[in-house]
Motif scaffolding. Structure first.
Motif, short mmCIF file in Angstrom:
data_model
loop_
_atom_site.label_atom_id
_atom_site.label_comp_id
_atom_site.label_asym_id
_atom_site.label_seq_id
_atom_site.Cartn_x
_atom_site.Cartn_y
_atom_site.Cartn_z
N ASN A 119 0.57 -1.34 0.06
CA ASN A 119 -0.09 0.04 0.05
C ASN A 119 0.64 1.31 0.15
OD1 ASN A 119 -2.14 -1.64 0.18
ND2 ASN A 119 -2.31 -1.67 2.49
N SER A 120 2.19 1.12 -0.05
CA SER A 120 2.95 2.07 0.39
C SER A 120 3.85 2.64 -0.80
CB SER A 120 4.06 1.94 1.51
OG SER A 120 3.13 1.52 2.78
N GLN A 121 3.77 1.83 -1.97
CA GLN A 121 4.65 2.21 -2.91
C GLN A 121 4.42 3.45 -3.55
OE1 GLN A 121 7.04 -0.30 -3.68
NE2 GLN A 121 6.18 -1.02 -1.80
N GLY A 122 5.49 4.19 -3.77
CA GLY A 122 5.54 5.44 -4.59
C GLY A 122 4.94 6.66 -3.54
N ILE A 123 4.96 6.44 -2.41
CA ILE A 123 4.76 7.52 -1.49
C ILE A 123 6.11 8.48 -1.42
CG2 ILE A 123 4.57 8.05 1.01
CD1 ILE A 123 2.72 5.74 1.32
N LEU A 124 5.81 9.72 -1.12
CA LEU A 124 6.86 10.60 -1.20
C LEU A 124 7.30 11.29 0.27
CD1 LEU A 124 5.97 12.95 -4.49
CD2 LEU A 124 7.77 11.16 -4.40
N SER A 125 8.22 11.71 0.41
CA SER A 125 8.80 12.15 1.77
C SER A 125 9.93 12.84 1.73
CB SER A 125 8.64 11.21 2.76
OG SER A 125 8.85 11.78 4.23
N ALA A 126 10.52 13.38 2.57
CA ALA A 126 11.87 14.01 2.61
C ALA A 126 12.83 13.79 3.75
CB ALA A 126 11.62 15.64 2.38
N SER A 127 14.07 13.62 3.76
CA SER A 127 14.92 13.39 4.71
C SER A 127 16.04 14.05 4.60
CB SER A 127 14.96 11.98 4.97
OG SER A 127 16.04 11.46 5.69
N ALA A 128 16.94 14.10 5.70
CA ALA A 128 18.24 14.83 5.73
C ALA A 128 19.31 13.53 5.99
CB ALA A 128 18.52 15.84 6.97
N PHE A 129 18.78 12.31 5.95
CA PHE A 129 19.61 11.26 6.22
C PHE A 129 19.83 10.20 5.03
CE2 PHE A 129 18.13 12.41 10.11
CZ PHE A 129 19.02 12.50 11.05
N LYS A 130 21.05 9.88 4.87
CA LYS A 130 21.34 8.69 3.85
C LYS A 130 20.42 7.65 3.86
CE LYS A 130 26.22 9.73 3.94
NZ LYS A 130 27.68 9.28 4.38
N ASP A 131 20.29 6.83 2.71
CA ASP A 131 19.65 5.57 2.52
C ASP A 131 20.21 4.63 2.97
OD1 ASP A 131 17.99 3.34 1.97
OD2 ASP A 131 18.08 3.82 -0.38
N VAL A 132 20.04 4.14 4.10
CA VAL A 132 21.21 2.82 4.67
C VAL A 132 21.09 1.66 3.88
CG1 VAL A 132 21.40 4.23 6.97
CG2 VAL A 132 19.53 2.34 6.55
N ASP A 133 19.80 1.69 3.47
CA ASP A 133 19.81 0.18 2.78
C ASP A 133 20.20 0.28 0.93
OD1 ASP A 133 18.38 -0.97 4.94
OD2 ASP A 133 16.75 0.05 4.34
N ASP A 134 20.81 1.46 0.67
CA ASP A 134 21.27 1.41 -0.48
C ASP A 134 22.53 0.68 -0.78
OD1 ASP A 134 22.54 2.22 -2.80
OD2 ASP A 134 22.21 4.37 -2.80
N PRO A 135 22.62 -0.21 -1.49
CA PRO A 135 23.62 -1.27 -1.78
C PRO A 135 24.85 -0.53 -2.06
CG PRO A 135 21.87 -2.03 -2.93
CD PRO A 135 21.26 -0.93 -2.61
N GLN A 136 24.92 0.77 -2.78
CA GLN A 136 26.14 1.62 -3.02
C GLN A 136 26.63 2.16 -1.88
OE1 GLN A 136 25.67 4.22 -6.22
NE2 GLN A 136 24.23 2.74 -7.50
N LEU A 137 25.86 2.12 -0.57
CA LEU A 137 26.37 2.79 0.58
C LEU A 137 26.74 1.72 1.55
CD1 LEU A 137 23.97 5.80 0.94
CD2 LEU A 137 26.31 5.83 -0.02
N ALA A 138 26.74 0.45 1.17
CA ALA A 138 26.99 -0.58 2.25
C ALA A 138 28.31 -0.38 2.93
CB ALA A 138 26.91 -1.87 1.40
N GLU A 139 29.33 0.32 2.29
CA GLU A 139 30.55 0.25 2.81
C GLU A 139 30.92 2.01 3.19
OE1 GLU A 139 32.78 -1.82 3.67
OE2 GLU A 139 31.11 -3.29 2.92
#
Length: 363
Positions: free
Chosen positions: A236-256
């Protein structure tokens, strides 16, 4: 901190803070001193907040109150804390009134204000959805009204024609489902959800049940994956928009990424029961790390006056913040974070996109 009551999802802030100071103490403390971190339940009830704050100040004789949650609850002790000249800092509520060093020099917020966040959404809507109409569900207190004022301010002369419904709810209400139906009846193109997690999740579920497909914007007060979107249903939550100052910790590119690794290591060792999908743990960690920085800057001068002096003299990076966003304060600027980046919920996580956005009034 509301460990019980209608806003108990926010209790994770306090649990994260407690874990952080356990870590600090195990590592030798700050400038050789251990932290005695005391956290009481106020159940998101302003009268209870007053009672607990008085206990902390007059009985426990704390140096400062830090990270307390809630706009109405912090408002209830705002004048008291300033009359007592006790720091009320990095509080987990982003009302614009916390940035008023002239009249309330002992109170300081943390993240971008609700008003500023709302103006960023308004600017995004005008640019990306010109002419599209808006329906708003908002919490009927200072929090909701601050967002509402920012939206009107940001939309400017177009607010009257674009906003088709503005409907408040009280936190004592069991559900907001009938209110969502009323907003749908106004047929807006965009639904703005200014809620705490419990009610935000109800609204998202009801929108799906109604088979209604507006553009949905969810404020940062409820954009926790664990506290809101998981209970609402990921489907039910797909496509919802928001805003943040924080990194996406689940982004595979940020794993390291060093900041992400530091936070994950903290969570794994010191808060293993904490949900790493819960964005509130990141904010609680960031607030605690900022307070640690302030106390280290204080050195051996641990007066309340020096705590505020150091809190009002910050220019630092935090590993979890999006690059380009810094913690900056001054004696005339008590808003540590002023920038945000838009994000969209995809699959089971938030994806950041676009540039870092400034609130127009602070850029």
């Amino acid at each position: 901190m509301p460990y019980s009551g209608p806003a108990s999802a926010y209790g994770v802030f306090g649990r994260t803070q407690a874990a952080y100071f356990r870590k600090i103490n195990a590592e030798g403390g700050i400038n050789g001193r251990k932290i005695n971190f005391i956290s009481y339940d106020d159940a998101y009830s302003p009268p209870k907040t007053v009672e607990q704050a008085r206990k902390l100040v007059e009985s426990d004789e704390v140096l400062l109150i830090f990270g307390a949650l809630g706009t109405a609850t912090n408002s209830a002790i705002h004048k008291y804390m300033n009359a007592k000249q006790v720091p009320q800092i990095f509080i987990a509520t982003y009302a614009s009134k916390w940035n008023d060093p002239k009249n309330f020099p002992w109170t300081m917020g943390f993240s971008a204000t609700y008003n500023a966040e709302a103006r960023i959404y308004a600017s995004y809507i005008l640019k990306n959805y010109p002419g599209k109409t808006i329906g708003i569900l908002y919490q009927n207190d200072d929090l909701g009204k601050d967002y509402l004022a920012g939206l009107h301010d940001g939309l400017g002369a177009q607010a009257a024609s674009l906003i088709k419904a503005e409907i408040p709810y009280d936190t004592s209400a069991p559900t907001v489902e009938s209110l969502v139906v009323r907003i749908k009846d106004a047929n807006p193109d965009i639904f703005i959800n200014i809620s705490s997690p419990k009610f935000a999740a109800q609204a998202i579920r009801k929108i799906a049940e109604l088979k209604w497909n507006p553009v949905q914007i969810l404020t940062s007060t409820a954009n926790s994956t664990a506290a809101t979107l998981k209970p609402a249903g990921y489907e039910n939550s797909q496509g919802i928009l928001s805003a943040s100052a924080f990194k996406d910790v689940d982004d595979p590119q940020l794993a390291e990424d060093p900041g992400v690794k530091e936070w994950r290591a903290f969570m794994t060792r010191w808060f293993p029961d904490g949900d790493q999908d819960d964005g509130f743990t990141r904010t609680g960690f960031a607030m605690s790390k900022t307070l640690e920085h302030v106390l280290r800057q204080c050195g051996d001068d641990l007066t309340r006056e020096n705590v505020m002096r150091q809190a009002a003299n910050l220019d630092m990076e935090l590993g979890l913040l999006i690059p380009g966003i810094r913690i900056k304060t001054s004696p005339t600027d008590y808003a540590p974070i002023k920038q945000l980046q838009m994000m969209r919920f995809r699959d089971h996580r938030w994806e950041r996109f676009g540039p870092v956005l400034n609130d127009d009034k602070n850029s």
